[in-house]
Design a protein around this motif. Structure first.
Motif, PDB file in Angstrom:
ATOM      1  N   GLY A  25       0.707  12.618  -1.628  1.00  0.00           N
ATOM      2  CA  GLY A  25      -0.468  13.465  -1.499  1.00  0.00           C
ATOM      3  C   GLY A  25      -0.403  14.295  -0.234  1.00  0.00           C
ATOM      4  O   GLY A  25       0.476  14.103   0.604  1.00  0.00           O
ATOM      5  N   LEU A  26      -1.327  15.203  -0.117  1.00  0.00           N
ATOM      6  CA  LEU A  26      -1.411  16.082   1.040  1.00  0.00           C
ATOM      7  C   LEU A  26      -2.587  15.621   1.886  1.00  0.00           C
ATOM      8  O   LEU A  26      -3.740  15.792   1.501  1.00  0.00           O
ATOM      9  N   ASP A  27      -2.298  15.006   3.017  1.00  0.00           N
ATOM     10  CA  ASP A  27      -3.308  14.392   3.874  1.00  0.00           C
ATOM     11  C   ASP A  27      -3.664  15.342   5.022  1.00  0.00           C
ATOM     12  O   ASP A  27      -2.763  15.876   5.673  1.00  0.00           O
ATOM     13  N   PRO A  28      -4.956  15.550   5.288  1.00  0.00           N
ATOM     14  CA  PRO A  28      -5.346  16.428   6.398  1.00  0.00           C
ATOM     15  C   PRO A  28      -4.771  15.983   7.749  1.00  0.00           C
ATOM     16  O   PRO A  28      -4.425  16.823   8.583  1.00  0.00           O
ATOM     17  N   ALA A  29      -4.636  14.674   7.961  1.00  0.00           N
ATOM     18  CA  ALA A  29      -4.064  14.181   9.224  1.00  0.00           C
ATOM     19  C   ALA A  29      -2.607  14.596   9.356  1.00  0.00           C
ATOM     20  O   ALA A  29      -2.126  14.886  10.455  1.00  0.00           O
ATOM     21  N   GLU A  30      -1.906  14.639   8.237  1.00  0.00           N
ATOM     22  CA  GLU A  30      -0.503  15.040   8.267  1.00  0.00           C
ATOM     23  C   GLU A  30      -0.370  16.540   8.535  1.00  0.00           C
ATOM     24  O   GLU A  30       0.524  16.964   9.268  1.00  0.00           O
ATOM     25  N   LEU A  31      -1.255  17.334   7.953  1.00  0.00           N
ATOM     26  CA  LEU A  31      -1.259  18.771   8.247  1.00  0.00           C
ATOM     27  C   LEU A  31      -1.546  19.017   9.717  1.00  0.00           C
ATOM     28  O   LEU A  31      -0.922  19.873  10.352  1.00  0.00           O
ATOM     29  N   LEU A  97      13.280  16.530  12.967  1.00  0.00           N
ATOM     30  CA  LEU A  97      13.141  15.111  12.681  1.00  0.00           C
ATOM     31  C   LEU A  97      11.973  14.510  13.456  1.00  0.00           C
ATOM     32  O   LEU A  97      11.211  13.697  12.923  1.00  0.00           O
ATOM     33  N   ARG A  98      11.798  14.920  14.693  1.00  0.00           N
ATOM     34  CA  ARG A  98      10.640  14.454  15.472  1.00  0.00           C
ATOM     35  C   ARG A  98       9.334  14.904  14.822  1.00  0.00           C
ATOM     36  O   ARG A  98       8.374  14.147  14.733  1.00  0.00           O
ATOM     37  N   ALA A  99       9.303  16.149  14.366  1.00  0.00           N
ATOM     38  CA  ALA A  99       8.102  16.649  13.692  1.00  0.00           C
ATOM     39  C   ALA A  99       7.861  15.898  12.387  1.00  0.00           C
ATOM     40  O   ALA A  99       6.719  15.537  12.065  1.00  0.00           O
ATOM     41  N   MET A 100       8.926  15.639  11.630  1.00  0.00           N
ATOM     42  CA  MET A 100       8.794  14.898  10.368  1.00  0.00           C
ATOM     43  C   MET A 100       8.275  13.482  10.631  1.00  0.00           C
ATOM     44  O   MET A 100       7.423  12.978   9.889  1.00  0.00           O
ATOM     45  N   LEU A 101       8.769  12.837  11.687  1.00  0.00           N
ATOM     46  CA  LEU A 101       8.276  11.505  12.049  1.00  0.00           C
ATOM     47  C   LEU A 101       6.797  11.551  12.404  1.00  0.00           C
ATOM     48  O   LEU A 101       6.034  10.664  12.025  1.00  0.00           O
ATOM     49  N   GLY A 102       6.397  12.598  13.121  1.00  0.00           N
ATOM     50  CA  GLY A 102       4.977  12.757  13.445  1.00  0.00           C
ATOM     51  C   GLY A 102       4.122  12.923  12.211  1.00  0.00           C
ATOM     52  O   GLY A 102       3.017  12.373  12.121  1.00  0.00           O
ATOM     53  N   VAL A 103       4.638  13.647  11.234  1.00  0.00           N
ATOM     54  CA  VAL A 103       3.905  13.860   9.985  1.00  0.00           C
ATOM     55  C   VAL A 103       3.744  12.555   9.219  1.00  0.00           C
ATOM     56  O   VAL A 103       2.639  12.186   8.813  1.00  0.00           O
ATOM     57  N   VAL A 104       4.841  11.838   9.017  1.00  0.00           N
ATOM     58  CA  VAL A 104       4.751  10.625   8.188  1.00  0.00           C
ATOM     59  C   VAL A 104       3.981   9.514   8.892  1.00  0.00           C
ATOM     60  O   VAL A 104       3.446   8.620   8.237  1.00  0.00           O
ATOM     61  N   ASP A 105       3.897   9.588  10.226  1.00  0.00           N
ATOM     62  CA  ASP A 105       3.167   8.572  10.981  1.00  0.00           C
ATOM     63  C   ASP A 105       1.698   8.940  11.180  1.00  0.00           C
ATOM     64  O   ASP A 105       0.912   8.122  11.638  1.00  0.00           O
ATOM     65  N   ALA A 106       1.319  10.155  10.826  1.00  0.00           N
ATOM     66  CA  ALA A 106      -0.015  10.671  11.131  1.00  0.00           C
ATOM     67  C   ALA A 106      -1.145   9.856  10.517  1.00  0.00           C
ATOM     68  O   ALA A 106      -2.215   9.718  11.109  1.00  0.00           O
ATOM     69  N   ASP A 107      -0.920   9.306   9.334  1.00  0.00           N
ATOM     70  CA  ASP A 107      -1.988   8.540   8.689  1.00  0.00           C
ATOM     71  C   ASP A 107      -1.879   7.040   8.977  1.00  0.00           C
ATOM     72  O   ASP A 107      -2.643   6.247   8.447  1.00  0.00           O
TER      73      ASP A 107
END
Length: 148
Positions: A25-31, A97-107
């Motif tokens: 899904g598309l999570d606002p925290a990830e955006l 990769l750092r940005a991707m880690l931040g995205v997947v960890d956001a929620d």
């Protein structure tokens, strides 16, 4: 699945979009994590471009993966490796990769799809966990050890 030029803004955006969608899904925290990573600004990528590539990715996935259960799409490693190969600049890989880690960890929860994406990126780009850790903004101070 469409192809993008190596190290192009679109290739970077697609991997960020995969990070956003890899948990189903598309999570606002990830955006928000994408915005806060400042990767888009650092690379001169506009949010409208990210949104367009995200839409294009969704369109491609629906065409590439017909017949799979709605809401549950899986990329095979061959396709995932091809998408990851579109970013081959080492400095860009680490930033991304750092940005991707931040995205997947956001929620605060690492979904199976997110774990697969991150582990595959680390394997394809040949980075380990320590290579992509955020750089501390301030140096750590040494702790003193008191002995009695």
């Amino acid at each position: 699945m469409r192809r993008y030029a190596v190290n192009s803004h679109e290739a970077v955006c697609r991997l960020l979009a995969l990070s956003l969608l890899s948990d189903g899904g598309l999570d606002p925290a990830e955006l928000a994590a994408v915005r806060e990573s400042r990767l888009l600004a650092q690379l001169g990528i506009s949010e409208p471009l990210l949104q367009q590539v995200l839409q294009d990715l969704c369109d491609d996935l629906l065409q590439y993966l017909p017949g799979q259960a709605v809401g549950h799409l899986e990329l095979d490693t061959t396709l995932l490796d091809r998408l990851l190969a579109e970013v081959d600049d080492p400095a860009l890989q680490v930033k991304l990769l750092r940005a991707m880690l931040g995205v997947v960890d956001a929620d605060g929860w690492l979904a199976d799809g997110e774990a697969v994406l991150i582990s595959r990126a680390m394997a394809c780009w040949q980075y380990d966990w320590y290579a992509v850790q955020p750089i501390p903004s301030q140096p750590r101070t040494a702790r003193s050890v008191l002995r009695s």
